[in-house]
Scaffold this active site. Structure first.
Site, PDB file in Angstrom:
ATOM      1  N   ASP A 151      30.527  49.313  39.354  1.00 59.58           N
ATOM      2  CA  ASP A 151      31.853  49.049  38.816  1.00 59.58           C
ATOM      3  C   ASP A 151      32.874  49.403  39.915  1.00 59.58           C
ATOM      4  OD1 ASP A 151      33.970  48.938  36.804  1.00 59.58           O
ATOM      5  OD2 ASP A 151      33.966  51.127  36.940  1.00 59.58           O
TER       6      ASP A 151
ATOM      7  N   ASP B  73      36.959  50.116  39.255  1.00 57.05           N
ATOM      8  CA  ASP B  73      38.004  51.070  38.854  1.00 57.05           C
ATOM      9  C   ASP B  73      37.399  52.355  38.303  1.00 57.05           C
ATOM     10  OD1 ASP B  73      40.653  49.889  39.245  1.00 57.05           O
ATOM     11  OD2 ASP B  73      39.989  48.361  37.827  1.00 57.05           O
TER      12      ASP B  73
ATOM     13  N   SER C 297      33.711  44.051  38.436  1.00 56.77           N
ATOM     14  CA  SER C 297      34.914  44.740  37.971  1.00 56.77           C
ATOM     15  C   SER C 297      35.718  43.943  36.956  1.00 56.77           C
ATOM     16  CB  SER C 297      35.807  45.046  39.172  1.00 56.77           C
ATOM     17  OG  SER C 297      37.041  45.547  38.736  1.00 56.77           O
ATOM     18  N   ALA C 298      36.179  44.649  35.934  1.00 59.86           N
ATOM     19  CA  ALA C 298      37.103  44.056  34.977  1.00 59.86           C
ATOM     20  C   ALA C 298      38.541  44.239  35.460  1.00 59.86           C
ATOM     21  CB  ALA C 298      36.914  44.710  33.613  1.00 59.86           C
TER      22      ALA C 298
HETATM   23  O1  C5P Z   1      36.666  47.902  37.548  1.00 62.00           O
HETATM   24  P1  C5P Z   1      36.676  48.181  36.066  1.00 62.00           P
HETATM   25  O2  C5P Z   1      35.734  47.299  35.311  1.00 62.00           O
HETATM   26  O3  C5P Z   1      36.501  49.615  35.777  1.00 62.00           O
HETATM   27  O4  C5P Z   1      38.183  47.781  35.628  1.00 62.00           O
HETATM   28  C1  C5P Z   1      38.677  47.917  34.385  1.00 62.00           C
HETATM   29  C2  C5P Z   1      39.622  49.087  34.218  1.00 62.00           C
HETATM   30  O5  C5P Z   1      40.974  48.635  34.321  1.00 62.00           O
HETATM   31  C3  C5P Z   1      39.480  49.649  32.820  1.00 62.00           C
HETATM   32  O6  C5P Z   1      38.829  50.887  32.855  1.00 62.00           O
HETATM   33  C4  C5P Z   1      40.895  49.767  32.273  1.00 62.00           C
HETATM   34  O7  C5P Z   1      41.231  51.073  31.861  1.00 62.00           O
HETATM   35  C5  C5P Z   1      41.800  49.338  33.410  1.00 62.00           C
HETATM   36  N1  C5P Z   1      42.880  48.452  32.955  1.00 62.00           N
HETATM   37  C6  C5P Z   1      44.185  48.784  33.237  1.00 62.00           C
HETATM   38  N2  C5P Z   1      45.210  47.971  32.830  1.00 62.00           N
HETATM   39  C7  C5P Z   1      44.952  46.830  32.168  1.00 62.00           C
HETATM   40  C8  C5P Z   1      43.628  46.459  31.880  1.00 62.00           C
HETATM   41  C9  C5P Z   1      42.600  47.316  32.297  1.00 62.00           C
HETATM   42  O8  C5P Z   1      44.423  49.839  33.864  1.00 62.00           O
HETATM   43  N3  C5P Z   1      45.960  46.055  31.815  1.00 62.00           N
HETATM   44 MG    MG Z   2      35.654  51.415  35.619  1.00 62.69          MG
END
Ligand code: C5P
Ligand code: MG
Length: 330
Positions: A82, A84, A197-198
Site C-alpha cells: 500500500d 498512504d 494505492s487508493a
Molecule cells: O494508499 P492508500 O490505499 O492507503 O490510500 C488511501 C488513503 O487515503 C486512505 O487511508 C484514506 O484515509 C486517505 N484519503 C484521504 N482523503 C480522501 C480519501 C482518502 O486522506 N479524500
Molecule cells: Mg494506506
C-alpha cells in the site's frame, strides 16, 4: 603484565565490553538460577522483532514463513504494498503527515470554500474508514461516497499538471524512514514491487520522486488524474480504487501477476484491513508474509490486526522490520 602491555586500546575496549556482557549474563544466571536462553530461531535472533511495538500472534507460523522465504530466495520474491500510511509516514513529532489527497486538499492553490468541503468530508468519513466495529461491507458505500465527493471537489479546483510538484513540495507528506534503502535495494536485486494505492497515483509518484526515486521494478496501481490538452485537471481515469475494493483492483491486474508467476512468495505491507486483499490476483501463490502498520485507533483495532496480519507494527514510523526481513532474503 608483559602480556597485557601488548594489547592495543581497541582490543582492550572490545574485550572489556565483551566481559561486561558476559558479566551481565552471569549475574542474570546467578540471580535467576537459569541458563540464559539460547536464541535459536530466526524471529528470536532478529533484534528488530524484539521491540515492544512488534506484535506477532503466531510466532511458529512467522518462523516457518521466514525460513521458507529465505530458503526460496530473491528469485521467488515479489513485494505488494500500500502507499498512504504504509510507505508514507503517518506522523512526525506528533503531527499527522499528509496523505496523497491531503497534499491537494491542504495546498495553497485550493480556495477556502473547497478546503472546507474537503475537511468536512474527511471528518465525516475517516472515522468510518478506521471504525473497528463496522464490517468492510458496511464501510464500502461510505468509502465510495467519500472518494467520489472528494474527487469532484478536487477537480473543481482547476489544478494544472505543473501544480502537483509544488503542492507536494509544500506539504509534509514524506516516506517512512528506510524506504529509500528499500527501494534502492529491491531495484538492485530486481525484485518487483507493486504499489497498490487508493490515493492518487500522480501525487504518490511525485512524493517518491521528491524523497527517493521511482525505479524500473516499481509498478503503481492507483487513481490517476486526467489532464486535458492544456494540462488542466478534468477528472480521474479508470476504475475507482478505494480502501476496501483493492481485491477487485487486484483481479483487474491479473496480467501483471501472471508475468510474475514464478515469483510465488510475497511480502505484503499495508495499514488497513482492505490492504489484505491486494494479492488476490496472484496465481500459484506459495507463501505470503503480511506486515501491517497500525497507526491509529490502536487499542480498538490491535486484536483484529493481529488476527489478520502476521506481524503488526504499532506506531512505527520506520521500515526497520520489513527491511531486516528483506535483508535476510536478498
Ligand atoms: O494508499 P492508500 O490505499 O492507503 O490510500 C488511501 C488513503 O487515503 C486512505 O487511508 C484514506 O484515509 C486517505 N484519503 C484521504 N482523503 C480522501 C480519501 C482518502 O486522506 N479524500
Ligand atoms: Mg494506506
Amino acid at each position: 603484565m608483559a602480556r597485557t602491555s601488548g594489547w592495543n586500546t581497541t582490543a582492550a575496549i572490545v574485550t572489556g565490553a565483551a566481559c561486561a556482557l558476559a558479566g551481565a549474563a552471569l549475574a542474570g544466571y546467578l540471580l535467576s538460577g537459569r541458563r540464559p536462553k539460547k536464541r535459536t530461531k530466526i524471529i528470536e535472533m532478529m533484534d528488530e522483532l524484539q521491540k515492544e511495538n512488534v506484535h506477532i500472534r503466531d510466532p511458529e507460523r512467522v518462523e516457518k514463513l521466514l525460513c521458507q522465504l529465505i530458503q526460496d530466495g530473491k528469485s521467488k520474491l515479489q513485494i505488494i504494498t500500500d502507499f498512504d500510511m504504509t510507505l508514507s509516514r503517518f506522523s512526525i513529532n506528533g503531527k499527522r503527515c499528509a496523505t496523497c489527497h491531503n497534499v491537494l486538499e491542504n495546498s495553497s492553490l485550493v480556495p477556502e470554500s473547497k478546503k472546507q468541503i474537503l475537511d468536512e468530508l474527511r471528518d465525516t468519513y475517516y472515522p468510518i474508514e478506521i471504525n473497528a466495529k463496522m464490517t468492510i461491507e458496511e464501510k464500502i458505500p461510505f468509502m465510495m461516497e467519500w472518494w467520489t465527493k472528494a474527487q469532484s471537489a478536487i477537480v473543481a479546483c482547476n489544478f494544472r499538471r505543473e501544480d502537483l510538484t509544488r503542492a507536494v513540495r509544500e506539504s509534509n507528506a514524506m516516506l517512512r524512514d528506510g524506504c529509500d534503502w528499500q527501494f534502492h535495494t529491491l531495484h538492485e536485486h530486481s525484485v518487483p514491487m507493486l504499489i497498490f494505492s487508493a490515493g492518487i497515483g500522480d501525487i504518490l509518484e511525485e512524493i517518491i520522486k521528491q524523497h527517493s526515486q521511482m525505479y524500473a521494478n516499481m509498478r503503481v496501481v492507483s487513481n490517476y488524474m486526467d489532464f486535458n490538452h492544456d494540462g488542466m485537471l478534468v477528472g480521474f481515469k479508470g476504475d475507482l480504487v478505494h480502501t476496501y475494493n483493492k481485491n477487485e483492483g487486484a483481479l483487474r491486474n491479473s496480467d501483471y501477476f501472471t508475468t510474475l508467476k514464478e515469483r510465488r512468495n510475497i511480502i505484503l505491507m499495508g495499514d488497513s484491513m482492505g490492504d489484505l486483499r491486494m494479492a488476490d490476483g496472484v496465481p500459484n501463490m506459495q507463501h505470503i508474509l503480511k506486515i501491517g502498520f497500525l497507526n491509529d485507533n490502536i487499542e480498538e483495532r490491535l486484536e483484529k490486526y493481529k488476527e489478520a496480519y502476521d506481524i503488526v507494527l504499532v506506531s512505527d514510523d520506520t521500515m526497520d522490520v520489513p527491511n531486516a526481513i528483506m535483508k535476510k532474503i536478498l
